[in-house]
Design an enzyme around this catalytic site. Sequence first.
Site, PDB file in Angstrom:
ATOM      1  N   GLY A  31     -61.241   5.717 -17.029  1.00 59.39           N
ATOM      2  CA  GLY A  31     -61.619   4.315 -17.200  1.00 59.39           C
ATOM      3  C   GLY A  31     -63.047   4.052 -16.785  1.00 59.39           C
ATOM      4  O   GLY A  31     -63.301   3.357 -15.806  1.00 59.39           O
ATOM      5  N   GLY A  36     -67.274  -1.766 -15.269  1.00 62.93           N
ATOM      6  CA  GLY A  36     -65.979  -1.685 -14.612  1.00 62.93           C
ATOM      7  C   GLY A  36     -66.055  -0.876 -13.328  1.00 62.93           C
ATOM      8  O   GLY A  36     -67.083  -0.282 -12.987  1.00 62.93           O
ATOM      9  N   GLY A  38     -64.468   1.931 -12.493  1.00 61.80           N
ATOM     10  CA  GLY A  38     -64.561   3.379 -12.661  1.00 61.80           C
ATOM     11  C   GLY A  38     -65.981   3.844 -12.883  1.00 61.80           C
ATOM     12  O   GLY A  38     -66.424   4.858 -12.322  1.00 61.80           O
ATOM     13  N   ASP A  85     -56.633   8.834 -24.385  1.00 57.32           N
ATOM     14  CA  ASP A  85     -55.987   7.554 -24.665  1.00 57.32           C
ATOM     15  C   ASP A  85     -54.645   7.577 -23.948  1.00 57.32           C
ATOM     16  O   ASP A  85     -53.718   8.267 -24.365  1.00 57.32           O
ATOM     17  CB  ASP A  85     -55.801   7.369 -26.170  1.00 57.32           C
ATOM     18  CG  ASP A  85     -55.153   6.032 -26.516  1.00 57.32           C
ATOM     19  OD1 ASP A  85     -54.762   5.287 -25.589  1.00 57.32           O
ATOM     20  OD2 ASP A  85     -55.034   5.730 -27.720  1.00 57.32           O
ATOM     21  N   LEU A  86     -54.565   6.826 -22.870  1.00 54.76           N
ATOM     22  CA  LEU A  86     -53.361   6.850 -22.044  1.00 54.76           C
ATOM     23  C   LEU A  86     -52.162   6.205 -22.729  1.00 54.76           C
ATOM     24  O   LEU A  86     -51.040   6.313 -22.226  1.00 54.76           O
ATOM     25  CB  LEU A  86     -53.639   6.170 -20.699  1.00 54.76           C
ATOM     26  CG  LEU A  86     -54.628   6.922 -19.803  1.00 54.76           C
ATOM     27  CD1 LEU A  86     -55.102   6.046 -18.657  1.00 54.76           C
ATOM     28  CD2 LEU A  86     -54.014   8.209 -19.259  1.00 54.76           C
ATOM     29  N   ASN A 112     -58.133   5.540 -12.486  1.00 53.01           N
ATOM     30  CA  ASN A 112     -58.650   4.180 -12.404  1.00 53.01           C
ATOM     31  C   ASN A 112     -58.317   3.331 -13.636  1.00 53.01           C
ATOM     32  O   ASN A 112     -58.182   2.119 -13.528  1.00 53.01           O
ATOM     33  CB  ASN A 112     -60.172   4.249 -12.220  1.00 53.01           C
ATOM     34  CG  ASN A 112     -60.857   2.919 -12.414  1.00 53.01           C
ATOM     35  OD1 ASN A 112     -60.882   2.078 -11.524  1.00 53.01           O
ATOM     36  ND2 ASN A 112     -61.422   2.708 -13.603  1.00 53.01           N
ATOM     37  N   SER A 164     -53.002  -2.318  -7.103  1.00 55.31           N
ATOM     38  CA  SER A 164     -53.447  -3.708  -7.003  1.00 55.31           C
ATOM     39  C   SER A 164     -52.525  -4.479  -6.078  1.00 55.31           C
ATOM     40  O   SER A 164     -51.359  -4.106  -5.875  1.00 55.31           O
ATOM     41  CB  SER A 164     -53.400  -4.357  -8.392  1.00 55.31           C
ATOM     42  OG  SER A 164     -53.606  -5.753  -8.325  1.00 55.31           O
ATOM     43  N   TYR A 185     -39.857 -10.309 -21.901  1.00 57.33           N
ATOM     44  CA  TYR A 185     -41.165  -9.883 -21.390  1.00 57.33           C
ATOM     45  C   TYR A 185     -41.857 -10.960 -20.576  1.00 57.33           C
ATOM     46  O   TYR A 185     -41.921 -12.130 -20.977  1.00 57.33           O
ATOM     47  CB  TYR A 185     -42.058  -9.475 -22.558  1.00 57.33           C
ATOM     48  CG  TYR A 185     -43.401  -8.901 -22.157  1.00 57.33           C
ATOM     49  CD1 TYR A 185     -43.479  -7.686 -21.478  1.00 57.33           C
ATOM     50  CD2 TYR A 185     -44.588  -9.562 -22.470  1.00 57.33           C
ATOM     51  CE1 TYR A 185     -44.712  -7.144 -21.129  1.00 57.33           C
ATOM     52  CE2 TYR A 185     -45.819  -9.025 -22.131  1.00 57.33           C
ATOM     53  CZ  TYR A 185     -45.868  -7.816 -21.454  1.00 57.33           C
ATOM     54  OH  TYR A 185     -47.078  -7.275 -21.107  1.00 57.33           O
TER      55      TYR A 185
END
Length: 319
Positions: A31, A36, A38, A85-86, A112, A164, A185
């Site tokens: 990331g 950002g 990271g 790509d996670l 991250n 977090s 959701y």
Amino acid sequence: MADKFNDKTTAEEAAALFANDIKGKTVLVTGCTWGGLGAEAARVIAKHGAGIVILAGRKQDALDDTISKIKEETPGAKLRSLIIDLASLESVRGAAKEVNDYSEPIDVLINNAAIMASPYNTTVDGFEAQFGVNHLGPFLFTNLILPQILASKTGAPRIVNVSSLGHTLSPIRFTDYGFNGGKDYDKWQAYGQSKTANMLFARELSNRYKGKGLTAFSLHPGVIRTNLERHVDVNVDPPAVLDTDGKTQKVEDFKWKTIPQGSATHIVAAFDPSIKDQSGSYLADAQLNNAGALPYALDDANARKLWALSEQLIGQKFD
């Protein structure tokens, strides 16, 4: 050493103190889009003498942009990009193979990359997107490259999972981690579940591999304006995060941080030698802060249960 730090400490200040611990190490950060946390962590790690910094992310142009900006400040920095790509287990496996082909072992991995409070969506493999991107992708990637991490010649490899305060929004929903296919959701509960998963994953990594010298930590970087907020304005649609007394915290009570302040805890978790014997712990404001975590997020039974569920979902076991 981290007892010198607080919520105002910057990554630059932390890295200056730990320069001897950073020097020469191979560090992989996921990331790394500029602007950002990271990218800021990668910048200061490179500046303070890392051997190689591997910047991982979805888009080559974003990684190239970050690399060029780091090079402007630190021309001699040794940087390498890695596409991952996670949201795709196939992509994760491809990235892991690339890392396992490196001649250098990985001394520090900082997981991250994340998404936050996104509309309901699923990954390529059909998992609720926040659970998939924030946990299952990093779970698979970390385990696949674990031999490269355990091969660290420093004798003290380290894994850092960026979690977090949002973990207080939800424990792991073991009986309905997918929110009934999206019918039930709640974007903030989904985010909370994924951030709890980051903490439990660090806990179980520590429990399983501390005998091989591995340390693992999770952390809350702080409340920060970053590109993570692209799906939501917390002032308009605030999360109901809790403190350790179970009271909801108001947005106006949050301590907002800058990106340099937010990434300071990354640096402490990754390099502070004085916390090594506290492996599995949670950090905030650049210090150990297990008292700031809700108990379910550091519970060893939950950690084992999540590991087993994660293996089941990705269809692969790790000894």
